[in-house]
Enzyme design. Structure first.
Site, PDB file in Angstrom:
ATOM      1  N   ASP A 205     -13.606  50.368  -4.008  1.00 62.87           N
ATOM      2  CA  ASP A 205     -14.089  49.686  -5.034  1.00 62.87           C
ATOM      3  C   ASP A 205     -13.681  50.323  -6.739  1.00 62.87           C
ATOM      4  OD1 ASP A 205     -15.568  46.896  -6.482  1.00 62.87           O
ATOM      5  OD2 ASP A 205     -15.783  46.733  -4.624  1.00 62.87           O
ATOM      6  N   HIS A 280     -11.592  46.095  -9.859  1.00 60.26           N
ATOM      7  CA  HIS A 280     -12.517  46.660  -8.733  1.00 60.26           C
ATOM      8  C   HIS A 280     -11.882  48.230  -8.227  1.00 60.26           C
ATOM      9  CE1 HIS A 280     -15.959  43.932  -7.908  1.00 60.26           C
ATOM     10  NE2 HIS A 280     -15.048  43.124  -8.330  1.00 60.26           N
ATOM     11  N   ASP A 344     -10.275  39.945  -6.437  1.00 58.44           N
ATOM     12  CA  ASP A 344     -11.728  39.045  -7.353  1.00 58.44           C
ATOM     13  C   ASP A 344     -11.702  39.902  -8.233  1.00 58.44           C
ATOM     14  OD1 ASP A 344     -11.972  40.914  -6.185  1.00 58.44           O
ATOM     15  OD2 ASP A 344     -14.497  40.797  -5.985  1.00 58.44           O
ATOM     16  N   GLU A 345     -11.513  39.224  -9.355  1.00 60.45           N
ATOM     17  CA  GLU A 345     -12.864  39.029 -10.379  1.00 60.45           C
ATOM     18  C   GLU A 345     -12.735  39.882 -11.314  1.00 60.45           C
ATOM     19  OE1 GLU A 345     -17.381  39.140  -8.296  1.00 60.45           O
ATOM     20  OE2 GLU A 345     -17.004  40.842  -8.101  1.00 60.45           O
ATOM     21  N   PHE A 437     -24.480  39.470   3.814  1.00 67.51           N
ATOM     22  CA  PHE A 437     -25.508  39.915   4.630  1.00 67.51           C
ATOM     23  C   PHE A 437     -27.073  40.465   3.630  1.00 67.51           C
ATOM     24  CE2 PHE A 437     -25.022  39.164   9.327  1.00 67.51           C
ATOM     25  CZ  PHE A 437     -24.846  37.517   9.309  1.00 67.51           C
ATOM     26  N   GLU A 488     -24.252  47.381  -2.636  1.00 70.54           N
ATOM     27  CA  GLU A 488     -24.923  48.330  -3.705  1.00 70.54           C
ATOM     28  C   GLU A 488     -26.619  48.416  -3.596  1.00 70.54           C
ATOM     29  OE1 GLU A 488     -21.996  44.433  -4.954  1.00 70.54           O
ATOM     30  OE2 GLU A 488     -23.192  45.284  -3.186  1.00 70.54           O
TER      31      GLU A 488
END
Length: 775
Positions: A205, A280, A344-345, A437, A488
């Site tokens: 990432d 990412h 993604d993103e 989670f 994070e």
């Protein structure tokens, strides 16, 4: 005659001993069986099987011997039994394994009688799960090497079991926080315990590249380490210079990863690697800037990054050469069927201007940058397919057209999975709402810092991968589901455990057990035994489900507060006291809304066997002179944060660390200035302003609070002021600004809270207030 009498005495003694033994033999009921996930079929029969030093494992296959070794070692540590493995079946007191090729891959049958235990399965996977079920029939002391006094008896029964879904996974993000080999192996053991079969390793990432790639050593030399800003909130960390050396991080060597994969394979766990692309990937671009559109040097980001514009250039052939070389090395480590590529993103603003990307769009006759991403994914998929593997990506890979054989992992709700299944693609459901989670699982005031959303244990248990409205054909494309633990806000292994357990237990049952067999009340009961196992295993599981939570309503007309209490468990025995009473067995049982008319302290807890369980809920309700009074704001509060209405900041109800809880009013970039009309002259000596700070969300404490008073609402005199200098804060915190002053008389109070105006990272600043208390 005496000898006959003596024989009768001996015979009587034998009978007495026999009947005493029989009377002591435990009679098991289904309430004594607390297996998670719940088996498909369970039938109790008469009798028990007792483990002892004389118990034997009958094993003729080396693979099964390895499977059985874990349980044998547990017996040796917990009970002191030296259980032997033999190849010849004894007359009694043995555990045997039978192969049956008619069984499905992960299915098993467990038959327990007084003489023996038989586990039947087609493959090692079934034997593994049969043994895990056997483990859960045993006392929880089997998990504790210091306990040797347990009664090692299990009920006679027959269990026929198999999973509902083939993909039952957990994603561990080791990019944002690096987890080492030892912790990953420990996590594998715990996945097996819950009959999960996939570990998805998020290896790449923006904030860290965690896999050794021998052809590109800078990926770990540079990309695996970031500048240490761990004391700053994740989304408030500054952009670093690429010249500043990173020191926070780490990576796994290829040998370590191979060891992890082999360890997992022996336990029927497929390890799926995720190598992010095209976005990412700041960690890769920090190592090799030429992979981006413009080749600009960047640093590995220390924290949150949005939008993600530094992405791989889709126009350069060298990008695909790099990725194919990386994937070649990845595929030699991971024998998994799947390679996850993220997808993604991706913010494609650079692609829109990059001459290489625009040339690619023209040459490939693509419509726009969305189709360019589709081209990117399809090209990578073709390469992965050529190596005998299949591609998985997050649901953004649907944009611009889905690659032909790709599997979609649906995280933005279930819509992407629904659409992909409709198009004939396999899907894995992992919606944020039930499967993330990294979200809070209990009241934010009582929990460690997490992503600002809420997924309690009970909500995880409501998850079902097959969504309403799916046809039978679509449902057949649903492979299963998984939990995702983004890291994070994870700083230690213990933090990771806390976020995973017991939510993983709930998820395991939604993915393994039949839908009709699932029952929250029954699961809650079985969970108590699971908690004992966690305790004995030393797992730092969350007890958030025990916590009492409240919701409050202010009745301004009647000048009272109504408080409701609840708990995640059904028919919870919640007790409470008011004032200075002790919360003990004499506490009042909560049955209905509590009405509060005066300042007091409310204490409450879930009770079991006359004692409070878990942390005690405490709420201080303070009535004050401004309660329900008229307010006039100089600048209206933001429409997105209105609290429960215009009188929110004088309704006595306090806000929590969850700034979305409906008890906060907020101003973006503006000061809060409000006049409170007390309606008549009052004697005053203190004002308290309740605030919150969450720097990651752009919420900051005011820099100062000023209180002014007036007799007529026109002419004001400063009564007091307090200041608070900005300081870096990585947590969400509540703080009451207290402004005391010499006793005075006034009808009007003006309160000004000054906004920070500009965040250290250049962003906007919110100011949040939940209550202004006037004494």
């Amino acid at each position: 005659m005496n000898s006959i009498k003596r024989l009768y005495q001996i015979f009587g003694l034998i009978l007495l001993m026999f009947f005493s033994a029989c009377s002591k033999q435990k009679i098991f009921t289904e309430n004594d069986i607390n297996i998670i996930p719940k088996p498909a079929e369970l039938t109790l029969t008469e009798g028990v099987f007792e483990f002892s030093n004389a118990t034997k494992f009958v094993i003729s296959n080396e693979g099964i011997k390895e499977v059985a070794k874990t349980l044998i070692k547990k017996f040796e540590k917990a009970a002191g039994f030296k259980i032997e493995t033999v190849s010849t079946t004894p007359n009694k007191n043995f555990i045997q394994f039978k192969k049956d090729n008619t069984f499905e891959k992960e299915a098993y049958e467990l038959v327990v009688s007084s003489d023996n235990i038989t586990i039947t399965a087609k493959e090692d996977a079934g034997f593994i799960y049969g043994l895990e079920t056997l483990r859960q029939l045993l006392p929880t002391a089997i998990e504790n090497s210091s306990e040797t006094s347990a009664n090692w008896v299990i009920p006679a029964l027959t269990i026929k079991d198999k999973p509902r879904f083939q993909h039952r996974g957990l994603m561990l993000d080791i990019s944002r926080h690096f987890f080492d080999k030892a912790y990953i192996k420990k996590t594998i053991d715990r996945l097996v315990m819950h009959k999960m079969n996939v570990l998805h390793l998020h290896l790449v990432d923006d904030q860290g590249w965690r896999i050794e790639i021998k052809k590109y050593p800078k990926l770990t030399e540079v990309g695996a380490f970031r500048v240490d800003q761990e004391h700053v909130a994740w989304n408030s960390r500054k952009t670093n210079s690429p010249d500043e050396k990173g020191t926070y991080g780490g990576f796994l060597t290829q040998e370590e990863l191979k060891e992890i994969v082999a360890y997992a394979q022996a336990k029927n766990i497929e390890v799926i690697p995720e190598i992010e692309m095209p976005a990412h990937v700041s960690s890769a671009i920090a190592a090799y800037p030429e992979l981006s559109c413009y080749g600009k040097s960047i640093a590995v980001p220390s924290g949150g990054l949005w939008p993600i514009t530094d992405i791989y250039c889709a126009g350069k052939e060298s990008t695909f050469e790099f990725l194919e070389n990386v994937l070649d090395e990845v595929m030699t480590i991971f024998p998994s069927k799947y390679i996850h590529i993220g997808g993604d993103e991706a913010t494609k603003t650079n692609w829109e201007k990059c001459p290489h990307c625009q040339k690619r769009i023209k040459e490939e006759d693509l419509e726009d940058v969305e189709e360019l991403q589709s081209y990117f994914v399809k090209r990578i998929e073709k390469y992965i397919n050529s190596k005998g593997k299949s591609l998985i990506g997050w649901d953004e890979i649907l944009e611009g057209g889905l690659a032909p054989e790709a599997t979609v992992m649906s995280w933005r709700g279930t819509k992407g999975g629904f659409e992909a299944a409709e198009q004939g693609h396999d899907v894995i459901m992992t919606p944020e709402s039930h499967c993330y989670f990294n979200f809070y699982q209990g009241p934010q005031n009582e929990e460690p810092t997490a992503f600002n959303a809420y997924t309690p244990l009970s909500k995880v248990y409501q998850f079902d991968p097959v969504v309403e409205g799916m046809t039978e054909t679509q449902a057949n494309h649903v492979l299963g589901g998984q939990a995702n633990l983004w890291s994070e806000y994870i700083t230690t292994n213990e933090d990771s455990e806390y976020m995973i357990f017991p939510r993983l237990a709930a998820l395991s049952e939604t993915l393994w057990s039949t839908k009709t067999s699932r029952n929250w009340e029954n699961f809650s009961k079985r969970l108590e035994t699971q908690f004992e196992r966690y305790d004995n295993l030393g797992i730092n599981y969350a007890k958030s489900a025990f916590l009492v939570t409240s919701s409050s309503f202010a009745n301004l007309d009647k000048k009272n507060i109504l408080i409701s209490l609840e708990n995640e468990f059904p028919n919870a025995n919640i007790r409470y006291v008011l004032g200075d009473l002790k919360l003990d067995a004499n506490a009042k049982k909560y049955t209905d809304t509590i009405q509060i008319k005066e300042t007091t302290i409310l204490k409450a807890s879930l009770f079991k066997e006359g004692k409070p369980i878990g942390k005690i809920f405490t709420d201080t309700i303070k009535f004050h002179k401004a309660f329900g009074k008229k307010l006039k704001f100089k600048t209206p509060f933001n429409e997105n944060y209105k609290g429960d209405g215009p009188s929110n900041i004088v309704n006595v109800i306090r806000g929590s660390k969850n700034f979305h809880d409906g008890q906060w009013q907020a101003w973006l970039g503006d000061d809060m200035e409000v006049v409170i009309d007390l309606g008549e002259q009052e004697t005053l000596q203190k004002v308290v302003v309740g605030t919150i700070e969450n720097q990651g969300a752009g919420i900051y404490f005011p820099t100062s609070v000023v209180v002014l008073v007036s007799q007529d609402g026109v002419n004001y005199t400063e009564a007091g002021k307090t200041e608070r200098a900005f300081s870096t804060n990585s947590d969400a915190d509540l703080f009451d600004f207290e402004i005391g002053f010499k006793e005075t008389t006034a009808r009007y109070i003006k309160v000004i809270a000054n906004n920070l105006k500009k965040a250290p990272n250049g962003g906007g600043t919110w100011l949040f207030v939940d209550e202004i208390l006037v004494d």
